[in-house]
Each structure stands twice: as C-alpha cells, then as structure tokens.
Design a protein around this motif. Sequence first.
Motif, PDB file in Angstrom:
ATOM      1  N   GLU A   1       0.316  -0.745  -0.050  1.00  0.00           N
ATOM      2  CA  GLU A   1       0.336   0.204   0.442  1.00  0.00           C
ATOM      3  C   GLU A   1       0.759   1.342   0.491  1.00  0.00           C
ATOM      4  O   GLU A   1       0.818   2.221  -0.024  1.00  0.00           O
ATOM      5  N   ASP A   2       1.954   0.966   0.250  1.00  0.00           N
ATOM      6  CA  ASP A   2       3.387   2.181   0.431  1.00  0.00           C
ATOM      7  C   ASP A   2       3.596   2.387  -0.837  1.00  0.00           C
ATOM      8  O   ASP A   2       4.002   1.850  -1.602  1.00  0.00           O
ATOM      9  N   PHE A   3       3.389   3.828  -1.785  1.00  0.00           N
ATOM     10  CA  PHE A   3       4.137   4.137  -2.901  1.00  0.00           C
ATOM     11  C   PHE A   3       4.917   5.460  -2.557  1.00  0.00           C
ATOM     12  O   PHE A   3       5.188   6.219  -1.773  1.00  0.00           O
ATOM     13  N   ASN A   4       5.656   5.799  -3.868  1.00  0.00           N
ATOM     14  CA  ASN A   4       5.838   6.987  -4.373  1.00  0.00           C
ATOM     15  C   ASN A   4       5.834   7.934  -5.209  1.00  0.00           C
ATOM     16  O   ASN A   4       5.198   7.526  -5.773  1.00  0.00           O
ATOM     17  N   THR A   5       5.873   9.103  -5.770  1.00  0.00           N
ATOM     18  CA  THR A   5       5.157   9.691  -6.754  1.00  0.00           C
ATOM     19  C   THR A   5       6.301   9.426  -7.856  1.00  0.00           C
ATOM     20  O   THR A   5       5.887  10.250  -8.784  1.00  0.00           O
ATOM     21  N   ASN A   6       7.148   8.711  -7.990  1.00  0.00           N
ATOM     22  CA  ASN A   6       7.853   7.660  -9.121  1.00  0.00           C
ATOM     23  C   ASN A   6       7.603   6.894  -9.757  1.00  0.00           C
ATOM     24  O   ASN A   6       8.514   5.977 -10.582  1.00  0.00           O
ATOM     25  N   THR A   7       6.411   6.040  -8.557  1.00  0.00           N
ATOM     26  CA  THR A   7       6.031   4.602  -9.346  1.00  0.00           C
ATOM     27  C   THR A   7       5.578   4.756 -10.076  1.00  0.00           C
ATOM     28  O   THR A   7       4.322   4.937 -10.431  1.00  0.00           O
ATOM     29  N   GLN A   8       5.890   3.731 -10.786  1.00  0.00           N
ATOM     30  CA  GLN A   8       5.154   2.941 -12.535  1.00  0.00           C
ATOM     31  C   GLN A   8       4.280   2.199 -12.334  1.00  0.00           C
ATOM     32  O   GLN A   8       4.055   0.826 -11.554  1.00  0.00           O
ATOM     33  N   LEU A   9       3.236   2.250 -12.832  1.00  0.00           N
ATOM     34  CA  LEU A   9       2.395   1.113 -13.095  1.00  0.00           C
ATOM     35  C   LEU A   9       1.561   0.551 -14.365  1.00  0.00           C
ATOM     36  O   LEU A   9       2.143   1.299 -15.089  1.00  0.00           O
ATOM     37  N   ILE A  10       1.563  -0.524 -14.163  1.00  0.00           N
ATOM     38  CA  ILE A  10       1.800  -1.333 -15.085  1.00  0.00           C
ATOM     39  C   ILE A  10       0.105  -2.291 -14.894  1.00  0.00           C
ATOM     40  O   ILE A  10       0.087  -3.318 -14.447  1.00  0.00           O
ATOM     41  N   VAL A  11      -0.656  -1.934 -16.069  1.00  0.00           N
ATOM     42  CA  VAL A  11      -1.178  -2.566 -16.101  1.00  0.00           C
ATOM     43  C   VAL A  11      -1.452  -3.308 -17.318  1.00  0.00           C
ATOM     44  O   VAL A  11      -1.880  -3.402 -18.070  1.00  0.00           O
ATOM     45  N   GLY A  12      -1.690  -4.565 -17.181  1.00  0.00           N
ATOM     46  CA  GLY A  12      -1.246  -5.976 -17.880  1.00  0.00           C
ATOM     47  C   GLY A  12      -2.563  -6.003 -19.668  1.00  0.00           C
ATOM     48  O   GLY A  12      -4.145  -5.406 -18.785  1.00  0.00           O
ATOM     49  N   PRO A  13      -3.006  -6.132 -20.395  1.00  0.00           N
ATOM     50  CA  PRO A  13      -3.640  -6.961 -21.540  1.00  0.00           C
ATOM     51  C   PRO A  13      -4.943  -7.373 -20.441  1.00  0.00           C
ATOM     52  O   PRO A  13      -5.108  -7.903 -19.647  1.00  0.00           O
ATOM     53  N   SER A  14      -6.251  -6.870 -20.890  1.00  0.00           N
ATOM     54  CA  SER A  14      -7.282  -7.460 -20.463  1.00  0.00           C
ATOM     55  C   SER A  14      -7.645  -7.154 -18.213  1.00  0.00           C
ATOM     56  O   SER A  14      -8.038  -7.623 -17.824  1.00  0.00           O
ATOM     57  N   GLN A  15      -6.536  -6.106 -17.657  1.00  0.00           N
ATOM     58  CA  GLN A  15      -6.674  -5.611 -16.659  1.00  0.00           C
ATOM     59  C   GLN A  15      -6.656  -4.347 -16.683  1.00  0.00           C
ATOM     60  O   GLN A  15      -7.063  -3.839 -17.441  1.00  0.00           O
ATOM     61  N   GLU A  16      -7.494  -4.175 -15.175  1.00  0.00           N
ATOM     62  CA  GLU A  16      -7.989  -2.635 -14.904  1.00  0.00           C
ATOM     63  C   GLU A  16      -8.083  -2.720 -13.632  1.00  0.00           C
ATOM     64  O   GLU A  16      -8.142  -3.269 -13.114  1.00  0.00           O
ATOM     65  N   ALA A  17      -7.051  -1.492 -13.531  1.00  0.00           N
ATOM     66  CA  ALA A  17      -6.113  -1.158 -12.099  1.00  0.00           C
ATOM     67  C   ALA A  17      -7.327  -0.210 -11.225  1.00  0.00           C
ATOM     68  O   ALA A  17      -7.480   0.511 -11.939  1.00  0.00           O
ATOM     69  N   ILE A  18      -7.917   0.205  -9.741  1.00  0.00           N
ATOM     70  CA  ILE A  18      -8.654   1.120  -9.070  1.00  0.00           C
ATOM     71  C   ILE A  18      -8.214   0.926  -8.099  1.00  0.00           C
ATOM     72  O   ILE A  18      -7.436   0.360  -7.321  1.00  0.00           O
ATOM     73  N   PHE A  19      -7.518   2.652  -7.656  1.00  0.00           N
ATOM     74  CA  PHE A  19      -7.158   3.019  -6.734  1.00  0.00           C
ATOM     75  C   PHE A  19      -7.818   3.491  -5.542  1.00  0.00           C
ATOM     76  O   PHE A  19      -9.571   4.202  -5.812  1.00  0.00           O
ATOM     77  N   ILE A  20      -7.776   2.924  -4.338  1.00  0.00           N
ATOM     78  CA  ILE A  20      -8.823   3.526  -3.544  1.00  0.00           C
ATOM     79  C   ILE A  20      -8.299   4.172  -2.029  1.00  0.00           C
ATOM     80  O   ILE A  20      -7.552   3.350  -1.332  1.00  0.00           O
ATOM     81  N   LYS A  21      -9.188   5.047  -1.541  1.00  0.00           N
ATOM     82  CA  LYS A  21      -8.447   5.637  -0.154  1.00  0.00           C
ATOM     83  C   LYS A  21      -9.989   5.905   0.393  1.00  0.00           C
ATOM     84  O   LYS A  21     -10.771   6.602   0.056  1.00  0.00           O
ATOM     85  N   GLY A  22      -9.530   4.991   1.995  1.00  0.00           N
ATOM     86  CA  GLY A  22     -10.805   6.161   2.650  1.00  0.00           C
ATOM     87  C   GLY A  22     -12.272   5.102   2.377  1.00  0.00           C
ATOM     88  O   GLY A  22     -13.435   5.809   2.627  1.00  0.00           O
ATOM     89  N   GLY A  23     -12.403   4.256   1.224  1.00  0.00           N
ATOM     90  CA  GLY A  23     -13.445   3.849   1.001  1.00  0.00           C
ATOM     91  C   GLY A  23     -13.736   4.576  -0.568  1.00  0.00           C
ATOM     92  O   GLY A  23     -15.244   3.939  -0.842  1.00  0.00           O
ATOM     93  N   GLN A  24     -13.043   5.270  -0.779  1.00  0.00           N
ATOM     94  CA  GLN A  24     -13.261   5.895  -1.707  1.00  0.00           C
ATOM     95  C   GLN A  24     -12.512   5.440  -3.428  1.00  0.00           C
ATOM     96  O   GLN A  24     -11.512   5.122  -3.365  1.00  0.00           O
TER      97      GLN A  24
END
Length: 227
Positions: A41-64
């Motif tokens: 759950e710990d990242f920084n503002t240089n973190t790279q996100l790789i979402v593969g084919p047929s995937q979706e990534a969802i970011f959540i904080k405080g239930g939102q």
Amino acid sequence: MALFGKGKSVTQKHSIIEVIRTDVEPYLMPNDILIWKFPVEDFNTNTQLIVGPSQEAIFIKGGQVLGRFVSGTYTLSTKNYPFIRALVGLATGGVSPFSCLVYFVNKVISMGIEWGTDTPISIVDPVYKVPVDVRSYGDLSLRVENGQMLMEKLVGVTQGYSQQEVTQYFSNLMATQVRGVISGTMMSHGLSPIGIDAYLADMSNYAMERISPIFEPYGMAVNHFTF
C-alpha cells in the motif's frame, strides 16, 4: 473468506516499491481471480503502474475510488493525476510517499466455473405425481465489465474474489432460477427427470436468460451457462 494465493501470501514488511504490476513474484496475481488486492500500500510519486492486457487497476483511499486505469503503463506523478497530488499534499513536483489500496480486475472471460445445487431440489414428477429430489450442476463463464461496480457492491475491503467464491456468493439466487427452469421444463413437456436430458440445451439457454440479471448489478456478464 480465504486469502488468495494460499501458501504464497506476502507477509514480510514492505518498503516503498517503484513498480506496481501483477506478473512477477512475489506480486503474482492468481489466474482464477476476478478481482485482487495488491499486497503493498506504500508508493511514491515516481512509482510506475503497469496494467496488463484485459486488466483494470482501481485506486482506493478511505473507501473512495480515486482513479481507474485500463491496460497500459503509467507514471503516478502529481502532474499527471490530481488524485495523487491530494494524497501527498503537494501542489506540483517533488518525490513524496503516499499510501492507498490498489485492486486489479481481471476482465478476461473466466471459463469453466463450476456451479451446483448445495441441496436437492424437490419437484413433483408430472408423470407419476410424486415428489422427487433433483440435483443439478454444470458450468458457466463470467466476465467483469465494470470493476468499480464489483468493488463497491461485493468486494469491499477484502483481498478480492476468486471465480468460485463469486458463484458461491450467488448460489442461492442461482438455485432458485435453476429450480424454476427444471420444474417448468418438466411440467410443460410432461417429463420425468429421467427424460429431461434431451432438453438440456434449451434449459441452459433459458437458465442463462434468468440468471444474467443476477450478475448485471454487480458489473458482471454471464457469457454462457450450461447444465
């Protein structure tokens, strides 16, 4: 509910990581998972996100839900994504840590998911006029069409859901529809259970029509259903 990747769960303390992806150990997303929580759950503002084919990534904080990402490669900078700026409390620029939950949604059609009635279905045999107990089983395939709907209505803050756990969750609702299909077919054609095999294809199509609306409010589609 069981944790996913049993025997492979990541329990050691994590430092801030620089790449969020699901195709390498120890962050390997199991194949039978429809929706899966990334174990860090710990990242920084240089973190790279790789979402593969047929995937979706969802970011959540405080239930939102803060952000949704389709297949591709992203750098989680405050410049590119305003929700990151809110998490780190920076106006622009800088490298700062932030924390949030990241879920990956598997949007590939999940084939061969087994279903079955937990208890026998009691039906009156239209030929012999006696009650009979019928068990039924088969398989179905599902596809997640809206990961956010599935998150909000079913997953919550758990580790996620496997294919089989999803069908178990809906088992009682499916059993009700299955019972209606079986009894309706027997009554309309004057059949005993022993003669119902010839109608399995028609029953499967009819059952799919009745079962599909169960999954639609959760952002899922039934691609096939068979007895």
